[in-house]
Motif scaffolding. Sequence first.
Motif, PDB file in Angstrom:
ATOM      1  N   GLY A 188       1.630   2.142   2.193  1.00  0.00           N
ATOM      2  CA  GLY A 188       2.327   3.284   1.627  1.00  0.00           C
ATOM      3  C   GLY A 188       2.150   4.556   2.429  1.00  0.00           C
ATOM      4  O   GLY A 188       1.369   4.639   3.380  1.00  0.00           O
TER       5      GLY A 188
ATOM      6  N   LEU B   6      -0.345  -4.067   0.139  1.00  0.00           N
ATOM      7  CA  LEU B   6       0.383  -2.832  -0.149  1.00  0.00           C
ATOM      8  C   LEU B   6       0.235  -1.888   1.031  1.00  0.00           C
ATOM      9  O   LEU B   6      -0.849  -1.744   1.590  1.00  0.00           O
TER      10      LEU B   6
ATOM     11  N   TYR C   5       5.462   3.429  -1.583  1.00  0.00           N
ATOM     12  CA  TYR C   5       4.748   2.245  -1.102  1.00  0.00           C
ATOM     13  C   TYR C   5       5.597   0.990  -1.250  1.00  0.00           C
ATOM     14  O   TYR C   5       6.456   0.879  -2.126  1.00  0.00           O
TER      15      TYR C   5
ATOM     16  N   TRP D 232       7.895   4.495  -5.922  1.00  0.00           N
ATOM     17  CA  TRP D 232       7.365   5.801  -5.550  1.00  0.00           C
ATOM     18  C   TRP D 232       7.039   6.606  -6.800  1.00  0.00           C
ATOM     19  O   TRP D 232       7.574   6.369  -7.880  1.00  0.00           O
TER      20      TRP D 232
ATOM     21  N   ASN E 259       4.234   9.883  -3.298  1.00  0.00           N
ATOM     22  CA  ASN E 259       3.644   8.621  -2.868  1.00  0.00           C
ATOM     23  C   ASN E 259       4.716   7.536  -2.881  1.00  0.00           C
ATOM     24  O   ASN E 259       5.328   7.267  -3.933  1.00  0.00           O
TER      25      ASN E 259
ATOM     26  N   GLN F 289       9.295  -2.151  -3.823  1.00  0.00           N
ATOM     27  CA  GLN F 289       8.836  -0.840  -3.415  1.00  0.00           C
ATOM     28  C   GLN F 289       8.989   0.102  -4.592  1.00  0.00           C
ATOM     29  O   GLN F 289       9.775  -0.144  -5.505  1.00  0.00           O
TER      30      GLN F 289
END
Length: 264
Positions: free
Chosen positions: A204, A202, A226, A241, A224, A239
Amino acid sequence: YTLPIGEEQTLEMGIQGEARQIISDYQVWRNDQTIDSLTNYLEYNERIYGAYAQYGNTKHKLDYLLGLRAEYADTDSEDPKGEFITSKQYLQLFPTAHLTYNLNETSNAQLSYSRRIRRPGFWQLNPFGGISNIRYVRIGNPDLNPMYTNSFELAWLKRWEKLTLNPSIYAQQTSNLFQRAVNLRDDGVLITQNVNAGEEELIGLEFVTSYSPNKWLRLSHEFNYYNFEQNGLFDVKGQSWTTRLNSTFRFSKFSAEASVDYRA
């Protein structure tokens, strides 16, 4: 135990112990008749002992904190039918390193590394989970091991009188990943349980903002984003967020808080 060494250095040490016993007495009836294949009794014991030491120092504009934690775990489970007898002992080391370079009085750059552990919850270990549908049974796995994550982060912090900005980028690598396996028994019942079957990578970006326009109001925002990739029973890329907005109101006799969370 914390021991200051001069004005700039600190040595800290600690120990911790935890012991727990969980008993699950699970019985299933259908039309007042006990279903023997699903009725059982489990006793789970867990003993965890840890010790750590960390050393901190400041040299000119650089602050650093180096640590190491050792953890010994002893777990076992048993049931009268002998279907879920386990016994495990393992010793693991968890290093940490945090470096902060003070660019000036209001900003700094941070670099950190840590190795972390995530233990399974008892609902993931308990083989007698939930039977809302007799054809689809969710069970735990007493043989499930913890997940381990190596985490790296690079951040920048900037402070003004009323505003603070803290952007960062991070990367994580996880082993012993929990993934949900679904199996079809000969009698046509679907059994689902967590197993250690993969790894996850991962990377981010996180952005944290704090703003206090006056003494009675404080606003904070976190964002956030990632990318992740999982390999194991299932190979998954994607992905996502998340974001959070929090407001804190402080008055002379009381305070209030309001927040909004969003998960993509």
